[in-house]
Design an enzyme around this catalytic site. Structure first.
Site, PDB file in Angstrom:
ATOM      1  N   CYS A 115       2.467  -1.641   0.594  1.00 41.52           N
ATOM      2  CA  CYS A 115       2.648  -1.222   1.833  1.00 41.52           C
ATOM      3  C   CYS A 115       3.263   0.097   2.078  1.00 41.52           C
ATOM      4  O   CYS A 115       3.260   0.522   3.245  1.00 41.52           O
ATOM      5  CB  CYS A 115       3.070  -2.361   2.725  1.00 41.52           C
ATOM      6  SG  CYS A 115       1.658  -3.844   2.614  1.00 41.52           S
ATOM      7  N   HIS A 251       6.329  -0.299   9.858  1.00 44.29           N
ATOM      8  CA  HIS A 251       5.173  -0.651   9.035  1.00 44.29           C
ATOM      9  C   HIS A 251       4.653  -1.864  10.082  1.00 44.29           C
ATOM     10  O   HIS A 251       5.405  -2.717  10.557  1.00 44.29           O
ATOM     11  CB  HIS A 251       5.659  -1.349   7.861  1.00 44.29           C
ATOM     12  CG  HIS A 251       4.645  -2.129   7.159  1.00 44.29           C
ATOM     13  ND1 HIS A 251       3.251  -1.657   6.959  1.00 44.29           N
ATOM     14  CD2 HIS A 251       4.509  -3.107   6.501  1.00 44.29           C
ATOM     15  CE1 HIS A 251       2.362  -2.406   6.294  1.00 44.29           C
ATOM     16  NE2 HIS A 251       3.414  -3.525   5.859  1.00 44.29           N
ATOM     17  N   ASN A 281      -2.244  -5.555   9.551  1.00 45.10           N
ATOM     18  CA  ASN A 281      -1.643  -5.115   8.501  1.00 45.10           C
ATOM     19  C   ASN A 281      -2.445  -4.384   7.726  1.00 45.10           C
ATOM     20  O   ASN A 281      -3.297  -4.986   7.161  1.00 45.10           O
ATOM     21  CB  ASN A 281      -0.565  -6.194   7.663  1.00 45.10           C
ATOM     22  CG  ASN A 281      -0.167  -5.285   6.696  1.00 45.10           C
ATOM     23  OD1 ASN A 281      -0.017  -4.295   6.136  1.00 45.10           O
ATOM     24  ND2 ASN A 281       1.107  -6.195   5.900  1.00 45.10           N
TER      25      ASN A 281
END
Ligand code: COA
Length: 324
Positions: A115, A251, A281
């Site tokens: 990520c 994020h 996500n």
């Protein structure tokens, strides 16, 4: 010699057309819209169509960023693409996108930092520009993470979505990226990983597809703690204090993690870009998607300071503090 900065001259993004709401997921696993919203802040996610790849989304995001920048693909001398879901094993997705854009000949490679992929890629491209090696770079974060989600596992399948974002960077005597901080600790592998791969073998446990393994509660705790110290380190590296940050662009994994980081920075949620409700996500796609939203919605203005941060499997964590 005058300092060279990398400046973001334009952003772009791309999302698959298909939207899957929490109510849709209630039909396939034992979950509820209420559970997903209160635990994560997610309301919906975009999911790639059959045959639609990370490279397709990356290409669309890149095209939009280049068009907005008024930069031709042939002017690029570097493409760095953060992804953990490449189209094929090789060539890299960066090479596939390079050819589709018509930027053949420039350096092009993928960065796999889960990520944190986009922020890592931004940090790498920034070094290329600061060293004088590159003048115009394309940095992309793109994923089709839902391809490695087990749709029978409610603990993980509700969390992820697909998407991509991109920025065009240019060498400039004006700031620019002030600081980037990149970190990893492979000791945390067991908390968030996908065991399937070339050298370890393509087989997963019988009955399962290729799937993400995650110890959600533990990941949550380490993420909050790590991001807390990361933002402090980043401010110090840029020689700034909290009050000088105009926007936090975090994020987008979990609204509660985002709120904890905002609190650490003494920032009200009005100065935090939140897209997790719409995108879920999207791994490497999440920060550049949020950045593009911040720019296109008119929230982030030229001259403002943006703090980007990410955390992901590895563990990896990374940040960038820049003047937009
Ligand atoms: N729907 C309904 N119930 C669910 C569920 C779902 N989708 N997923 C898990 N549950 C249940 C669990 O089985 C558990 O039940 P039990 O109490 O009977 O055992 C209960 O909900 C609580 O589970 P828990 O894991 O403690 O919840 P949580 O508050 O920690 O929230 C996460 C779970 C995954 C949302 C949260 O830990 C998280 O976001 N972690 C970080 C994950 C992440 O961001 N990963 C990517 C990093 S880049």
């Amino acid at each position: 010699m005058a300092q060279i900065y990398s400046r973001i001259i334009a952003t772009g993004s791309a999302l698959p057309e298909r939207v899957v709401t929490n109510a849709d997921l209630e039909k396939i696993v034992d979950t509820s819209d209420e559970w997903i919203r209160t635990r994560t802040g997610i309301r919906q996610r975009h999911i790639a169509a059959e045959g639609e790849t990370t490279g397709d989304l990356a290409f669309r995001a890149a095209q939009q960023a280049l068009e907005t920048a008024g930069v031709k693909a042939s002017e690029l001398d570097l493409i760095v693409l953060g992804t953990t879901t490449p189209d094929i094993i090789f060539p890299s997705t960066a090479c596939l996108v390079q050819h589709r854009l018509g930027a053949n000949g420039c350096a092009a490679f993928d960065v796999n930092a889960a990520c944190s992929g986009f922020v890592y890629a931004l940090g790498v491209a920034d070094k290329f520009i600061k060293s004088g090696q590159s003048k115009k770079a394309l940095v992309i974060g793109a994923e089709t993470l839902t391809r490695m989600v087990d749709w029978n596992e409610r603990e993980t399948c509700v969390l992820f979505g697909d998407g991509a974002g991109a920025v065009v960077l240019e060498a400039s005597s004006e700031p620019g990226i002030y600081a980037t901080c990149l970190h990893a600790d492979g000791g945390y592998k067991e908390l968030l990983y996908n065991p399937v791969g070339v050298s370890a073998g393509f087989k997963d446990e019988p009955g399962h597809g290729v799937r993400i393994r995650m110890a959600g509660r533990e990941v949550f705790k380490v993420a909050v703690k790590t991001l807390d110290s990361l933002v402090g380190e980043t401010l110090q590296a840029a020689g700034m204090d909290e009050s000088q940050v105009d926007w936090l662009i975090p994020h987008q994994a979990n609204l509660r993690i985002i709120e904890a980081t905002a609190k650490r920075l003494n920032m009200s949620m009005e100065r935090v870009i939140v897209t997790v409700d719409k995108h879920a996500n999207t791994s490497s796609g999440s920060v550049p998607l949020a950045l593009d939203y911040a720019v296109r919605s008119g929230k982030a203005q030229r001259g403002q300071n943006l703090l980007l941060e990410a955390f992901g499997g590895g563990f990896t964590w990374a940040s960038a503090l820049l003047r937009y």
